[in-house]
Design a protein around this motif. Structure first.
Motif, PDB file in Angstrom:
ATOM      1  N   ILE A 130       0.833  -1.208   0.000  1.00 31.41           N
ATOM      2  CA  ILE A 130       0.000   0.000   0.000  1.00 31.41           C
ATOM      3  C   ILE A 130       0.868   1.258   0.000  1.00 31.41           C
ATOM      4  CG2 ILE A 130      -1.675   1.322   1.368  1.00 31.41           C
ATOM      5  CD1 ILE A 130      -2.855  -1.085  -0.145  1.00 31.41           C
ATOM      6  N   ALA A 131       1.945   1.259   0.767  1.00 35.25           N
ATOM      7  CA  ALA A 131       2.844   2.416   0.803  1.00 35.25           C
ATOM      8  C   ALA A 131       3.460   2.651  -0.575  1.00 35.25           C
ATOM      9  CB  ALA A 131       3.930   2.217   1.855  1.00 35.25           C
ATOM     10  N   GLU A 132       3.839   1.593  -1.265  1.00 35.68           N
ATOM     11  CA  GLU A 132       4.419   1.721  -2.605  1.00 35.68           C
ATOM     12  C   GLU A 132       3.389   2.282  -3.582  1.00 35.68           C
ATOM     13  OE1 GLU A 132       6.959   1.783  -5.753  1.00 35.68           O
ATOM     14  OE2 GLU A 132       7.484   1.421  -3.661  1.00 35.68           O
ATOM     15  N   LYS A 133       2.156   1.795  -3.497  1.00 38.42           N
ATOM     16  CA  LYS A 133       1.091   2.304  -4.363  1.00 38.42           C
ATOM     17  C   LYS A 133       0.836   3.784  -4.100  1.00 38.42           C
ATOM     18  CE  LYS A 133      -0.145  -1.104  -6.922  1.00 38.42           C
ATOM     19  NZ  LYS A 133       0.052  -1.012  -8.355  1.00 38.42           N
ATOM     20  N   ASP A 134       0.836   4.178  -2.834  1.00 34.19           N
ATOM     21  CA  ASP A 134       0.640   5.588  -2.482  1.00 34.19           C
ATOM     22  C   ASP A 134       1.760   6.452  -3.058  1.00 34.19           C
ATOM     23  OD1 ASP A 134      -1.695   5.018  -1.158  1.00 34.19           O
ATOM     24  OD2 ASP A 134      -0.799   5.074   0.860  1.00 34.19           O
ATOM     25  N   CYS A 135       2.989   5.958  -2.985  1.00 32.35           N
ATOM     26  CA  CYS A 135       4.127   6.703  -3.548  1.00 32.35           C
ATOM     27  C   CYS A 135       3.988   6.856  -5.062  1.00 32.35           C
ATOM     28  CB  CYS A 135       5.445   6.008  -3.206  1.00 32.35           C
ATOM     29  SG  CYS A 135       5.949   6.193  -1.499  1.00 32.35           S
ATOM     30  N   GLN A 136       3.551   5.781  -5.721  1.00 33.88           N
ATOM     31  CA  GLN A 136       3.366   5.838  -7.168  1.00 33.88           C
ATOM     32  C   GLN A 136       2.278   6.844  -7.537  1.00 33.88           C
ATOM     33  OE1 GLN A 136       2.551   1.782  -8.261  1.00 33.88           O
ATOM     34  NE2 GLN A 136       4.710   1.169  -8.182  1.00 33.88           N
ATOM     35  N   LYS A 137       1.166   6.831  -6.811  1.00 30.68           N
ATOM     36  CA  LYS A 137       0.090   7.781  -7.081  1.00 30.68           C
ATOM     37  C   LYS A 137       0.568   9.211  -6.878  1.00 30.68           C
ATOM     38  CE  LYS A 137      -3.984   5.025  -5.933  1.00 30.68           C
ATOM     39  NZ  LYS A 137      -5.105   4.888  -4.987  1.00 30.68           N
ATOM     40  N   ALA A 138       1.319   9.432  -5.811  1.00 32.87           N
ATOM     41  CA  ALA A 138       1.823  10.776  -5.520  1.00 32.87           C
ATOM     42  C   ALA A 138       2.777  11.243  -6.617  1.00 32.87           C
ATOM     43  CB  ALA A 138       2.518  10.805  -4.167  1.00 32.87           C
ATOM     44  N   ALA A 139       3.620  10.340  -7.107  1.00 34.64           N
ATOM     45  CA  ALA A 139       4.563  10.696  -8.166  1.00 34.64           C
ATOM     46  C   ALA A 139       3.831  11.044  -9.458  1.00 34.64           C
ATOM     47  CB  ALA A 139       5.551   9.547  -8.398  1.00 34.64           C
ATOM     48  N   VAL A 140       2.805  10.285  -9.785  1.00 27.12           N
ATOM     49  CA  VAL A 140       2.022  10.561 -10.990  1.00 27.12           C
ATOM     50  C   VAL A 140       1.315  11.911 -10.861  1.00 27.12           C
ATOM     51  CG1 VAL A 140      -0.013   9.814 -12.306  1.00 27.12           C
ATOM     52  CG2 VAL A 140       1.732   8.153 -11.667  1.00 27.12           C
ATOM     53  N   ALA A 141       0.725  12.169  -9.702  1.00 27.65           N
ATOM     54  CA  ALA A 141       0.035  13.443  -9.486  1.00 27.65           C
ATOM     55  C   ALA A 141       1.005  14.611  -9.560  1.00 27.65           C
ATOM     56  CB  ALA A 141      -0.689  13.425  -8.143  1.00 27.65           C
ATOM     57  N   LYS A 142       2.193  14.453  -8.994  1.00 24.97           N
ATOM     58  CA  LYS A 142       3.195  15.518  -9.010  1.00 24.97           C
ATOM     59  C   LYS A 142       3.657  15.796 -10.436  1.00 24.97           C
ATOM     60  CE  LYS A 142       7.510  16.945  -6.840  1.00 24.97           C
ATOM     61  NZ  LYS A 142       8.574  16.582  -5.903  1.00 24.97           N
ATOM     62  N   ALA A 143       3.876  14.736 -11.213  1.00 22.45           N
ATOM     63  CA  ALA A 143       4.308  14.904 -12.600  1.00 22.45           C
ATOM     64  C   ALA A 143       3.223  15.599 -13.425  1.00 22.45           C
ATOM     65  CB  ALA A 143       4.658  13.548 -13.209  1.00 22.45           C
ATOM     66  N   ALA A 144       1.971  15.220 -13.200  1.00 23.84           N
ATOM     67  CA  ALA A 144       0.870  15.843 -13.936  1.00 23.84           C
ATOM     68  C   ALA A 144       0.757  17.327 -13.586  1.00 23.84           C
ATOM     69  CB  ALA A 144      -0.444  15.130 -13.627  1.00 23.84           C
ATOM     70  N   LYS A 145       0.878  17.643 -12.301  1.00 21.73           N
ATOM     71  CA  LYS A 145       0.804  19.038 -11.870  1.00 21.73           C
ATOM     72  C   LYS A 145       1.950  19.846 -12.474  1.00 21.73           C
ATOM     73  CE  LYS A 145       0.731  21.923  -7.752  1.00 21.73           C
ATOM     74  NZ  LYS A 145       0.822  21.950  -6.289  1.00 21.73           N
ATOM     75  N   LYS A 146       3.139  19.260 -12.496  1.00 27.87           N
ATOM     76  CA  LYS A 146       4.306  19.939 -13.060  1.00 27.87           C
ATOM     77  C   LYS A 146       4.119  20.180 -14.561  1.00 27.87           C
ATOM     78  CE  LYS A 146       9.329  19.680 -13.075  1.00 27.87           C
ATOM     79  NZ  LYS A 146      10.496  18.888 -12.681  1.00 27.87           N
ATOM     80  N   LYS A 147       3.561  19.210 -15.254  1.00 28.69           N
ATOM     81  CA  LYS A 147       3.340  19.347 -16.689  1.00 28.69           C
ATOM     82  C   LYS A 147       2.315  20.440 -16.977  1.00 28.69           C
ATOM     83  CE  LYS A 147       2.197  16.797 -20.849  1.00 28.69           C
ATOM     84  NZ  LYS A 147       1.877  15.505 -21.439  1.00 28.69           N
ATOM     85  N   ILE A 148       1.219  20.450 -16.218  1.00 27.65           N
ATOM     86  CA  ILE A 148       0.192  21.476 -16.400  1.00 27.65           C
ATOM     87  C   ILE A 148       0.765  22.850 -16.121  1.00 27.65           C
ATOM     88  CG2 ILE A 148      -1.956  22.383 -15.417  1.00 27.65           C
ATOM     89  CD1 ILE A 148      -2.810  19.416 -15.055  1.00 27.65           C
TER      90      ILE A 148
END
Length: 130
Positions: A22-40
């Motif tokens: 679960i911790a790994e999945k949370d980290c992956q979700k956070a990384a995807v969200a951060k990358a999307a925010k940075k791209k926008i």
């Protein structure tokens, strides 16, 4: 099953592996969200940065200055009302960004508001909170 029921694990190892998963999945979700925010943000910066107003200011910079001016003017008015022991009529202080919180970390707008309140040289004795 009832959501209020406590989970019992077969063993501590199974519980540990589940928590790690679960911790790994949370980290992956956070990384995807951060990358999307940075791209926008990158796309917005490029689009807004290209649009220049008179005097060479970008639309984003002009908007930033306008927001800082509005907050500074409203805070100054509310402070004057407090010093005059009148009821405060606005909600500017309630909605103003707090130092080092979400909006200030992203934009550093609190610094701009402070500069406008204190006219950059230093605090104005008439508006300084004691």
């Amino acid at each position: 099953r009832d959501a209020g029921t406590a989970t019992r694990w077969i063993s501590a190892e199974v519980e540990e592996r589940w928590n790690a998963f679960i911790a790994e999945k949370d980290c992956q979700k956070a990384a995807v969200a951060k990358a999307a925010k940075k791209k926008i943000q990158s796309v917005l910066d490029r689009k807004v940065g290209r649009k220049l107003l008179k005097g060479g200011q970008s639309v984003g910079h002009r908007f930033f200055s306008l927001v800082a001016d509005i907050f500074a003017k409203g805070l100054k008015q509310e402070l004057e009302q407090l010093h005059a022991r009148k009821p405060v009529a606005g909600l500017v202080a309630k909605w103003a960004p707090s130092p080092d919180h979400q909006h200030d970390r992203a934009t550093r707008i609190v610094d701009a508001i402070i500069e406008r309140l204190w006219n950059v040289e230093g605090p104005d004795e008439g508006t300084r909170a004691e």
